[in-house]
Scaffold this active site. Structure first.
Site, PDB file in Angstrom:
ATOM      1  N   ARG A 202      32.872  16.425  -9.749  1.00 37.37           N
ATOM      2  CA  ARG A 202      31.743  15.994  -8.927  1.00 37.37           C
ATOM      3  C   ARG A 202      31.929  14.531  -8.531  1.00 37.37           C
ATOM      4  NH1 ARG A 202      27.177  17.159 -12.358  1.00 37.37           N
ATOM      5  NH2 ARG A 202      26.110  17.176 -10.375  1.00 37.37           N
TER       6      ARG A 202
ATOM      7  N   LYS B 228      19.564  14.024 -10.536  1.00 32.69           N
ATOM      8  CA  LYS B 228      18.370  14.533  -9.865  1.00 32.69           C
ATOM      9  C   LYS B 228      17.124  14.171 -10.652  1.00 32.69           C
ATOM     10  CE  LYS B 228      19.247  18.633  -7.074  1.00 32.69           C
ATOM     11  NZ  LYS B 228      19.211  20.092  -7.053  1.00 32.69           N
TER      12      LYS B 228
ATOM     13  N   GLU C 175      20.103  24.671  -5.922  1.00 32.81           N
ATOM     14  CA  GLU C 175      18.802  25.108  -6.409  1.00 32.81           C
ATOM     15  C   GLU C 175      17.771  24.273  -5.659  1.00 32.81           C
ATOM     16  OE1 GLU C 175      17.683  24.098 -10.435  1.00 32.81           O
ATOM     17  OE2 GLU C 175      16.091  25.605 -10.431  1.00 32.81           O
TER      18      GLU C 175
END
Length: 565
Positions: free
Chosen positions: A268, A278, A41
């Site tokens: 991850r 983030k 994104e």
RNA sequence: UGUCCCGUGGUGUAAUUGGCAACACGUCUGAUUUUGGUUCAGAAGAGUCCAGGUUCGAGCCCUGGCGGGACAACCA
């Protein structure tokens, strides 16, 4: 024969679980060619964690001669920006990966997604709901309690159709209506409890502008986009695992052939001492704790790049950490090992002094100077040699001299002899101090016979120092960046004020470092190994064009440990 | 109180159809070295979360526990 045997051995290298699935799919002819995708994104810069996913997705397509798309998952205009699109493209290209054809955007499929939503309404698999956010929460239930059905769940198909069209045409304010799938409000999987498909957002989208005022949710866009693009293996992280039944549910409604994309989850990347959230990285940038996303203290790809990390080192790192379905923390030492391993082969060696201490060679002629040969890279002869100026007054590193040296100190002290690398043997005779007992000058004599660093009589010295000629040296700024975060397991403390994660000593600036003169010609982005100090990356100061060096990573420093003991 | 996922040296990843647990990082020795770097040689460190079961034989299969994680944004 042996070559063949070796080849077989290489091929037998164990496969990770994703490769096992792919090989099986290829063997059974489920797919003729694999097709993966990397779907960020555009709401932030890529970090080292994304690098794992990039290497995986693009790497898989390279290894199996398949294809890999770069697709921007841009379904939430309020968070997204073209700045991020550009940085993401740059970072992926820098890592050395090529995406298939043109870049894809989920927003390219808004029309198709809308049509699919209409189809779902018509087949009574979706309805327009008017529950408020609070009511939604209430009706949703909890992971342990079932939800209850919306009063609008059995709304007439034509009415839903009409309302949905009205939503699209901007007839209603935000929050008034939602489009939801009709699945199962009592499902133990929260994601199957009539998930939201579309919400109204009067926000300008970075690509579609004001064309749309309804935007699809992730779940309603991702799998379908995979399907539209012909993706075979949709690799994502573990937190999407619980979304998979929904992913498959939509594909079932959509697919009109045998072909189906398959979602596969992996763990991850977590790195010790490193925060990769983030949200927190954004906060660091917005609150100016760092200069920008590419601040060398940041774990972003652009930050690591400015710090001097090479694409190869990051790709090697990615190979080493492997892929699995179990969560864990990779030791950041492995990342640092990867860059040392790469830079050790590539980086030219250079002499520099961060904290200068003046050395005067008393028996060296006053105005004389000479140029000595120095090897650029002992690992790689093709890097050639350079000439290093030598004269009567030099600088050495402050910590290379000790008046009262401990037992295992091999460098300079009074009456001790050491080698100046590529130059001469020198012996310290005395020091000059100021009234506060600070050493101002170290006086030495040199042995003219030892030119180049070898003594004809075969006597040995235990220490070899780096040095720089005082009158030739260039003065420069050196910034030593350290990892910004120093909490062992940052993820464990999600709610902790992130200021606690900031290491106050993560940046030290030395502005009187003295370096070999030929570094004046260094190019931005070039890496050097400063003798005994670590790897540094040239990062010219953009406002002043001043030469600045960022520390990439320090050498393995046994001396520090000896001193510590 | 639910559903799903995961549990192998300090860390991460392996282990052919079940066959005496391997590799990398890290750590520690020693050698070489014009960087206390690099390189080379070597060492320590797990008996595979626990308990049963199947089997000549289980990290792999079965059962039951225990432990960790994910899921309750009109985020992705």
């Amino acid at each position: 024969m042996t070559a063949e045997a070796n080849e077989n051995k290489d091929q037998k290298k164990s496969l990770n679980f994703i490769e096992t699935i792919i090989e099986s799919d290829l063997e059974t002819k489920k797919h003729d060619q694999i097709f993966t995708r990397f779907p960020p994104e555009p709401n932030g810069y890529l970090h080292i964690g994304h690098a794992k996913s990039i290497c995986l997705n693009f790497g898989l397509s390279e290894n199996y001669k398949g294809k890999c798309n770069l697709r921007f998952d841009d379904t939430n205009p309020v968070k997204e920006d073209v700045e991020y699109v550009e940085s993401i493209k740059e970072d992926i290209a820098w890592l050395g990966f090529n995406w298939e054809d043109e870049i894809k955007f989920t927003s390219d499929y808004f029309e198709k997604l809308y049509d699919f939503a209409v189809k779902l309404i018509k087949s009574e698999n979706a309805y327009v709901c008017e529950l408020s956010p609070e009511q939604m929460r209430e009706y949703r239930g909890t992971p342990t309690e079932p939800g209850k059905e919306s009063p609008w769940r059995n709304r007439d198909v034509n009415e839903s159709l009409k309302l949905f069209e009205g939503m699209k045409n901007g007839e209603f304010e935000e929050g008034k209506y939602l489009l939801r799938a009709k699945i199962d409000m009592s499902s133990p999987n929260m994601h199957m409890r009539d998930p939201i498909l579309y919400r109204i957002r009067f926000a300008s989208h970075h690509r579609t502008g004001d064309t749309w005022c309804i935007y699809p949710m992730y779940d309603f866009a991702h799998g379908q986009s995979d399907y539209f693009e012909g993706i075979t293996h949709s690799v994502c992280t573990l937190e999407f695992e619980v979304h998979r039944p929904l992913y498959d549910w939509f594909i079932d409604q959509l697919a009109d052939s045998e072909y189906r994309p398959r979602q596969i989850e992996f763990a991850r990347l977590n790195l010790t001492y490193t925060v990769m959230s983030k949200r927190k990285l954004l906060e660091l940038v917005e609150k100016k704790y760092v200069s920008d996303w590419d601040d060398p203290r940041m774990p972003t790809i652009s930050g690591l790049r400015r710090r001097g990390y090479t694409p190869e080192s990051i790709r090697n790192f990615s190979d080493k950490i492997g892929v699995a379905r179990r969560d864990g923390f990779i030791d950041v030492a492995l990342l640092e090992h990867s860059i040392r391993e790469d830079l050790n082969k590539k980086a030219d060696r250079v002499m520099g002094v961060l904290n200068p201490l003046k050395v005067i060679i008393d028996n060296y002629p006053e105005d004389s100077e000479e140029y000595l040969d120095a090897v650029n890279n002992p690992e790689d002869e093709s890097r050639g040699k350079r000439k290093v100026p030598f004269s009567k007054e030099l600088y050495i590193e402050q910590e290379d001299f000790m008046e009262n040296p401990p037992r295992k100190f091999f460098r300079l002290g009074i009456d001790r002899e050491v080698r100046l690398r590529y130059a001469y043997f020198i012996k310290c005779t005395h020091v000059v101090k100021d009234d506060k007992d600070n050493i101002l000058e170290v006086h030495c004599t040199y042995d003219p016979e030892s030119k180049g660093g070898k003594s004809p009589d075969g006597r040995k010295v235990k220490g070899t120092l780096h040095w720089v000629s005082a009158k030739h040296a260039i003065k420069s700024e050196v910034r030593m960046y350290d990892r910004l975060f120093t909490v062992e397991n940052p993820q464990a403390d999600k709610e902790k004020d992130f200021k606690d994660f900031i290491n106050e000593n993560s940046l030290k600036v030395v502005d009187n470092a003295m370096l070999e003169p030929h570094l004046n010609n260094a190019k931005k982005g070039e890496q050097f190994q400063f003798e005994r100090m670590g790897y540094f990356c040239v990062d010219k100061d953009s406002t002043t064009e001043k030469l600045v060096f960022n520390r990439t990573v320090t050498l393995r420093d046994s001396w520090a440990k000896i001193k510590g003991k």
